[in-house]
Design a protein around this motif. Structure first.
Motif, PDB file in Angstrom:
ATOM      1  N   GLY A  97       0.817  -1.216   0.000  1.00 29.71           N
ATOM      2  CA  GLY A  97       0.000   0.000   0.000  1.00 29.71           C
ATOM      3  C   GLY A  97       0.846   1.259   0.000  1.00 29.71           C
ATOM      4  N   ASP A  98       1.940   1.244   0.776  1.00 27.43           N
ATOM      5  CA  ASP A  98       2.824   2.411   0.801  1.00 27.43           C
ATOM      6  C   ASP A  98       3.408   2.688  -0.587  1.00 27.43           C
ATOM      7  N   LEU A  99       3.837   1.629  -1.266  1.00 26.64           N
ATOM      8  CA  LEU A  99       4.438   1.807  -2.591  1.00 26.64           C
ATOM      9  C   LEU A  99       3.384   2.242  -3.614  1.00 26.64           C
ATOM     10  N   ARG A 100       2.198   1.708  -3.486  1.00 27.94           N
ATOM     11  CA  ARG A 100       1.130   2.106  -4.408  1.00 27.94           C
ATOM     12  C   ARG A 100       0.838   3.592  -4.268  1.00 27.94           C
ATOM     13  N   ASN A 101       0.756   4.081  -3.026  1.00 23.17           N
ATOM     14  CA  ASN A 101       0.505   5.505  -2.809  1.00 23.17           C
ATOM     15  C   ASN A 101       1.666   6.367  -3.285  1.00 23.17           C
TER      16      ASN A 101
ATOM     17  N   ASP B 266       1.547   6.881  -7.062  1.00 22.21           N
ATOM     18  CA  ASP B 266       0.239   7.236  -7.613  1.00 22.21           C
ATOM     19  C   ASP B 266      -0.399   6.047  -8.317  1.00 22.21           C
ATOM     20  N   GLY B 267      -0.398   4.911  -7.606  1.00 21.10           N
ATOM     21  CA  GLY B 267      -1.018   3.719  -8.175  1.00 21.10           C
ATOM     22  C   GLY B 267      -0.206   3.133  -9.316  1.00 21.10           C
ATOM     23  N   PHE B 268       1.124   3.228  -9.204  1.00 16.59           N
ATOM     24  CA  PHE B 268       2.036   2.758 -10.253  1.00 16.59           C
ATOM     25  C   PHE B 268       1.654   3.392 -11.593  1.00 16.59           C
ATOM     26  N   SER B 269       1.479   4.710 -11.537  1.00 22.64           N
ATOM     27  CA  SER B 269       1.053   5.484 -12.705  1.00 22.64           C
ATOM     28  C   SER B 269       2.151   5.506 -13.767  1.00 22.64           C
ATOM     29  N   SER B 270       1.717   5.511 -15.034  1.00 22.97           N
ATOM     30  CA  SER B 270       2.684   5.565 -16.142  1.00 22.97           C
ATOM     31  C   SER B 270       3.461   6.882 -16.138  1.00 22.97           C
ATOM     32  N   SER B 271       2.880   7.918 -15.503  1.00 22.15           N
ATOM     33  CA  SER B 271       3.614   9.192 -15.432  1.00 22.15           C
ATOM     34  C   SER B 271       4.854   9.096 -14.561  1.00 22.15           C
ATOM     35  N   ASN B 272       4.892   8.087 -13.697  1.00 25.07           N
ATOM     36  CA  ASN B 272       6.064   7.870 -12.840  1.00 25.07           C
ATOM     37  C   ASN B 272       6.977   6.767 -13.362  1.00 25.07           C
TER      38      ASN B 272
ATOM     39  N   THR C 103      15.703  -0.855   0.684  1.00 25.87           N
ATOM     40  CA  THR C 103      14.871  -1.844   1.361  1.00 25.87           C
ATOM     41  C   THR C 103      14.145  -2.655   0.296  1.00 25.87           C
ATOM     42  N   ALA C 104      13.261  -3.540   0.718  1.00 31.14           N
ATOM     43  CA  ALA C 104      12.544  -4.398  -0.209  1.00 31.14           C
ATOM     44  C   ALA C 104      11.129  -4.621   0.290  1.00 31.14           C
ATOM     45  N   CYS C 105      10.273  -5.042  -0.607  1.00 31.34           N
ATOM     46  CA  CYS C 105       8.883  -5.341  -0.251  1.00 31.34           C
ATOM     47  C   CYS C 105       8.553  -6.753  -0.702  1.00 31.34           C
ATOM     48  N   SER C 106       8.156  -7.587   0.246  1.00 30.47           N
ATOM     49  CA  SER C 106       7.706  -8.954  -0.048  1.00 30.47           C
ATOM     50  C   SER C 106       6.333  -9.094   0.572  1.00 30.47           C
ATOM     51  N   SER C 107       5.289  -8.940  -0.250  1.00 26.84           N
ATOM     52  CA  SER C 107       3.939  -8.823   0.286  1.00 26.84           C
ATOM     53  C   SER C 107       2.946  -9.378  -0.731  1.00 26.84           C
ATOM     54  N   VAL C 108       1.667  -9.006  -0.569  1.00 27.42           N
ATOM     55  CA  VAL C 108       0.623  -9.342  -1.536  1.00 27.42           C
ATOM     56  C   VAL C 108      -0.093  -8.054  -1.906  1.00 27.42           C
ATOM     57  N   ASP C 109      -0.631  -8.013  -3.126  1.00 30.11           N
ATOM     58  CA  ASP C 109      -1.359  -6.813  -3.539  1.00 30.11           C
ATOM     59  C   ASP C 109      -2.805  -6.902  -3.044  1.00 30.11           C
ATOM     60  N   PHE C 110      -3.627  -5.931  -3.427  1.00 30.05           N
ATOM     61  CA  PHE C 110      -5.003  -5.856  -2.918  1.00 30.05           C
ATOM     62  C   PHE C 110      -5.898  -6.970  -3.468  1.00 30.05           C
ATOM     63  N   GLN C 111      -5.401  -7.710  -4.493  1.00 27.13           N
ATOM     64  CA  GLN C 111      -6.163  -8.847  -5.006  1.00 27.13           C
ATOM     65  C   GLN C 111      -5.652 -10.170  -4.442  1.00 27.13           C
TER      66      GLN C 111
END
Length: 1014
Positions: free
Chosen positions: A697-701, A704-710, A768-776
């Protein structure tokens, strides 16, 4: 009594002074140097091995002591490949007069304690990696005569306190990314003779106080962000001999009395600025002038004929301006320049010069190597005696209004490599004498009215790369001799009247990229050998009278355009064309092709394929508007028993296959379950090395939701986004793994495992790294790195391949490229030798070399890295690099293609390729390179005589001072690259040796640059 007391005090004082000089303080110098050594990394040379108690202090390497006492007065550690930090203890060497730490790899900052060295005359810390600004405490070194901090990463602004160094003669601060404005009181340095501020980001203008620098001889201001008019203060520095304001941002007009105010100038470079108005008529009054560059400005008026009085003139570059009144007196200066007997470079292209080309140009200096008059309004004919310019290597006369024939004396220009006469009104025949120019590489004669045959003698030009004679009135057959020039890359013959067939010898042109014989009168069958031109990208054969079938060209997989329309070709369309993934245009219209048009691959796109005008074609996609194909129904089996037998066999086979698939699926499921369990255990242990983790969730925010602008990049196993972490207010790069891609999870683990315990200034830091699950509920893996604002080395080397908004604002200079090469070599040496266990990167290439604010290189992407040891947990990393994972085509070592295991030698090969690409500007996968002709052999074939021909041309136009030994520098750099990518791993340089040699190159040539200006 009083006199006795005075005598006693004097003797006591002298005794104390002697005790200080010969006793205790000798030990203080020793301790200071040992403390200095404790923070230095010496590499394999152990250059400071003599620094111990077994040797007298004054015999230590690089140490010299005074004659009257044993105090250290000189410390010279130049070029010893030292690294680490400069200890503040250096400030305890209170008798030091000369300190030279140049050409090493010191990082960190310049200790402010250096300011304690009040006896210091000479200080050189150039060619290192020092940052943190210039310490203001240096102003305490009031006896300083020489200060050289060139080629570091100091940044920040020049401290105003430095202007108190009134005895300073030499001040070199170039290539440091210095910012801000110059100190207002710069003119207080009244003893200054040499000042170098090149390649920084200094803003504003020169302070008026510079007018007081009346002893100044050398002033280097190129490649900065100055603004405003040409600094009036410079006009008062009449002692100047060298002045370089190339690409500095100055504007306005130059004073009419310019030449009278600066009468001693020898080198004057003012190109790539915003100057307007005319060249001051007094400029040619500077009789000592040798080189003048005013290119890429907005200058107007005429070019003064009085330049002919400057008899020492060697270079005059006035191209890309608005010179010329478009009258017939614009070229009078050419007559006058015949008096300049030392002239070797004359460039006035892309102006508005009008008039007949004067016959007097044949009387220009015989030392002339380059003459550029192209893109003007010059008429008349080329003088018959042009062959008098016997040392000419480049002649550019294209895009003018020249008429008449080509003089046969062109054949006397035996040194000529580039001859460009296209887009004129030339007529007559191509003289056979051109075949005498055996060194010729480029011949552009297109867009003229030349007639007659192509002389077979052109086949003598065995180095020819570009031959373009299209759009003339040439006739006869295409000489077979031309098809035997093995080096040809471009052959343009279209829009002439050539007859007969296309010679079979065309198949020998293995490096040919473009072949165009369109719009001629050629006939017969296309040669079967055409399929051997493996480098082919453009094939234009249209509007001729070719017959027969298309020969087998299935190996031309790099082809982008094929144009065969308006011929009499027949037969079917080869099905393999559907698989030509790079094909952007296939035109087969107006021929006699027949049969079914494929529906696969490129044939699914009607914007790529054109087949109209072939009456016997059928099928294809509906957009092609062809008639349908009617297939003949298969014959029925007449015997019932035979039919029944086939049914039984089919059912049996089907059941067997189904049973096999069930068993295989269960087996794969069990194996995958076990494997996932094993990887999860490894993930947990590996990620434990990081102090903090971050949620999906932190990375998604943050993105901007893994926006193509970024989006800032993508690779084999994931996509990279720019993100702002609000908790730390820090911009980072987030690499999101595509877990659907085979090998992505292993890549994630390899990167974590490789980077968790290693630290180096030239590695991209894994935060750092993220090892998690997405919202689905799907698995999610991401790596968070420090952000590199200057992108990848790849985008700097090949800016034409990226979007306009992301292109770098300039090109990399020769020194910047050399610094980057040193950075990469240093980090490879660290990975291979100095880590807790050796690590092979396995995928070194320009896109994996990232650049920070100061263009310092940081190696990234360890997704294929290999720890070169037995790995406890079932040799996880040995499983990681399967037979197909060996890096990137063009950069991967040849032994990898034969199943060889990853090794540090493979990294050295990739580094060698990277060095060659950096300085030639050509990828190893360039269309030039096929078969045995590689970037390696291309470079090797040009050494040593033709090094400038293969060098990236942007290097030569990036602020490099004319007169710098470019050729010698590039020769040595290319030699290092070639030795790194030798075929045999055992013959390759070690990375430590490569780093050593590159640092030595940097010292030798860029030190030469500073030496020649003193």
């Amino acid at each position: 009594m009083k006199s006795m007391m005075r005598l006693f005090l004097v003797l006591a004082f002298n005794a104390l002074m002697l005790l200080e000089a010969y006793g205790f303080t000798d030990e203080s110098d020793r301790q200071a140097l040992l403390e200095f050594k404790s923070q230095v990394s010496e590499g394999k040379r152990n250059a400071l091995s003599s620094w111990n108690n077994s040797f007298p202090l004054c015999s230590w390497k690089g140490v010299r002591c005074g004659r009257k006492h044993k105090r250290v007065t000189l410390l010279d550690l130049n070029g010893l490949q030292l690294g680490g930090l400069i200890s503040p203890s250096i400030g305890n060497l209170s008798f030091l007069i000369s300190l030279n730490l140049s050409d090493n790899s010191f990082g960190g900052t310049i200790p402010r304690e250096v300011g304690n060295l009040f006896r210091l005359h000479y200080l050189d810390m150039s060619l290192n990696y020092l940052g943190g600004g210039i310490p203001a405490s240096l102003s305490n070194c009031s006896r300083l005569l020489y200060l050289d901090l060139d080629s570091n990463h100091l940044g920040e602004s020049i401290p105003s306190e430095l202007v108190s160094l009134t005895k300073l003669i030499n001040l070199y601060l170039g290539h440091n990314n210095l910012k801000g404005k110059l100190p207002v009181s710069l003119g207080n340095l009244t003893s200054l003779k040499n000042l170098d501020l090149a390649n920084n980001n200094i803003e504003g203008g020169l302070p008026d106080s510079v007018a007081r620098l009346t002893h100044m001889v050398y002033l280097e201001l190129s490649t900065n962000n100055f603004s405003g008019v040409f600094p009036p203060a410079i006009y008062n520095v009449s002692s100047l001999e060298f002045l370089n304001v190339f690409m500095s941002g100055f504007s306005g007009t130059l004073r009419p009395d310019f030449g009278n105010l600066l009468p001693r100038l020898q080198m004057l470079y003012m190109g790539n600025n915003y100057f307007t108005g005319a060249i001051p008529t007094t400029l040619p009054n500077i009789s000592s002038l040798q080189e003048l560059g005013m290119e890429f400005n907005s200058l107007t008026g005429s070019i003064p004929p009085s330049f002919g009085k400057v008899q020492n003139l060697q270079m005059l570059t006035l191209n890309d301006n608005f010179f010329g009144s478009q009258s017939f007196g614009d070229l009078d200066f050419l007559d006058a320049l015949t008096n300049c007997t030392q002239l070797h470079n004359l460039d006035v292209n892309k102006n508005r010069l009008r008039g007949d080309l004067p016959a007097s140009i044949v009387n220009l200096s015989t030392t002339l190597t380059s003459l550029s008059l192209d893109t003007n309004i010059i008429s008349g004919s080329i003088p018959h005696e042009i062959g008098n310019l016997k040392n000419l290597q480049e002649l550019w006369l294209e895009r003018n209004l020249l008429t008449g024939p080509l003089p046969s004396s062109l054949g006397k220009l035996l040194e000529l490599k580039k001859l460009s006469l296209y887009s004129n009104r030339l007529s007559g025949e191509i003289p056979s004498s051109i075949g005498n120019i055996t060194l010729l590489e480029t011949l552009y004669l297109f867009n003229n009215s030349l007639e007659g045959i192509v002389p077979p003698s052109l086949g003598n030009c065995s180095y020819l790369l570009q031959l373009r004679i299209e759009r003339n009135k040439l006739s006869g057959t295409i000489p077979r001799e031309i098809m035997q020039i093995k080096t040809l890359v471009t052959l343009g013959l279209e829009h002439n009247s050539f007859t007969a067939t296309l010679p079979n010898e065309v198949g020998g042109l293995e490096f040919l990229v473009t072949l165009s014989v369109a719009n001629n009168k050629l006939s017969g069958k296309l040669p079967e050998t055409l399929g051997s031109c493996l480098s082919m990208e453009i094939l234009y054969l249209h509007n001729n009278s070719f017959v027969g079938v298309i020969p087998d060209i299935r190996r031309l997989v790099s082809v982008r355009e094929i144009s065969l329309e308006e011929n009499s070709l027949s037969g079917s369309i080869p099905g393999y064309l559907a698989n030509f993934s790079k094909l952007q245009r296939l035109n087969l219209s107006d021929n006699n092709f027949e049969g079914r048009v494929p529906r696969e691959g490129i044939f699914q796109n009607a914007t790529i394929v054109s087949v109209f005008g072939n009456r016997n074609l059928c099928g294809g996609i509906k957009e092609l508007k062809l008639k349908p194909c009617f297939a003949q129904a298969p014959a029925m089996e007449t015997r019932h028993s035979s039919h029944l037998k086939k049914v039984v066999i089919g059912v049996s086979v089907g059941i067997a296959l189904l049973l096999f698939l069930v068993i295989a699926s269960v087996s794969l499921w069990l194996r995958k379950r076990k494997k996932n369990h094993h990887i999860n255990n490894l993930t947990s242990s590996t990620l434990g090395a990081f102090h903090e983790k971050i949620s999906y969730g932190d990375l998604r925010n943050a993105t901007d939701g893994f926006s193509s602008s970024n989006l800032i990049g993508s690779g084999s196993f994931g996509t990279v986004f720019k993100a702002l972490l609000p908790t730390e207010n820090k911009i980072v790069a987030v690499k999101v793994l595509n877990l659907q891609r085979h090998g992505a999870m292993k890549s994630f683990m390899a990167e974590c495992e490789s980077l968790k315990d290693i630290r180096h200034r030239n590695l991209v830091k894994l935060l750092t790294a993220c090892s998690s699950v997405d919202f689905q509920g799907n698995e999610f893996r991401a790596l968070i790195y420090e952000f590199m604002p200057n992108g990848s080395l790849d985008m700097w080397l090949h800016p034409e391949e990226i979007e306009e908004i992301r292109r770098p604002s300039r090109t990399l200079t020769l020194l910047e490229r050399l610094n980057i090469a040193v950075d990469v070599a240093s980090v490879l040496d660290y990975l291979h030798v100095h880590c807790h266990e050796p690590i092979a990167h396995c995928d070194l290439k320009p896109s994996n070399v990232l650049l920070d604010d100061d263009l310092t290189a940081h190696v990234s992407d360890f997704g294929l890295a290999r720890l070169l040891l037995k790995f406890d947990q079932e040799s996880f990393f040995n499983q990681l690099s399967s037979a197909g994972v060996r890096g990137t085509i063009g950069y991967a070592a040849p032994e990898y293609g034969m199943g060889g295991q990853p090794s540090i030698h493979g990294d050295v090969y990739s580094f060698g390729v990277l060095v060659l690409e950096m300085f030639t500007g050509k990828r190893p996968t360039n269309e030039l390179f096929e078969g045995s002709f590689t970037l390696h052999s291309y470079t090797k074939s040009a050494l040593p005589e033709r090094v400038l021909d293969i060098a990236d041309k942007s290097i030569l136009h990036s602020g490099l001072r004319i007169g710098f030994p470019v050729v010698e520098c590039l020769k040595v750099i290319f030699d290092v690259g070639l030795r790194c990518c030798e075929e045999s791993p055992m013959n390759r340089l070690a990375t430590s040796e490569a780093a050593k040699e590159l640092i030595s190159i940097r010292e030798r040539f860029f030190k030469t640059r500073r030496t020649t200006r003193r």
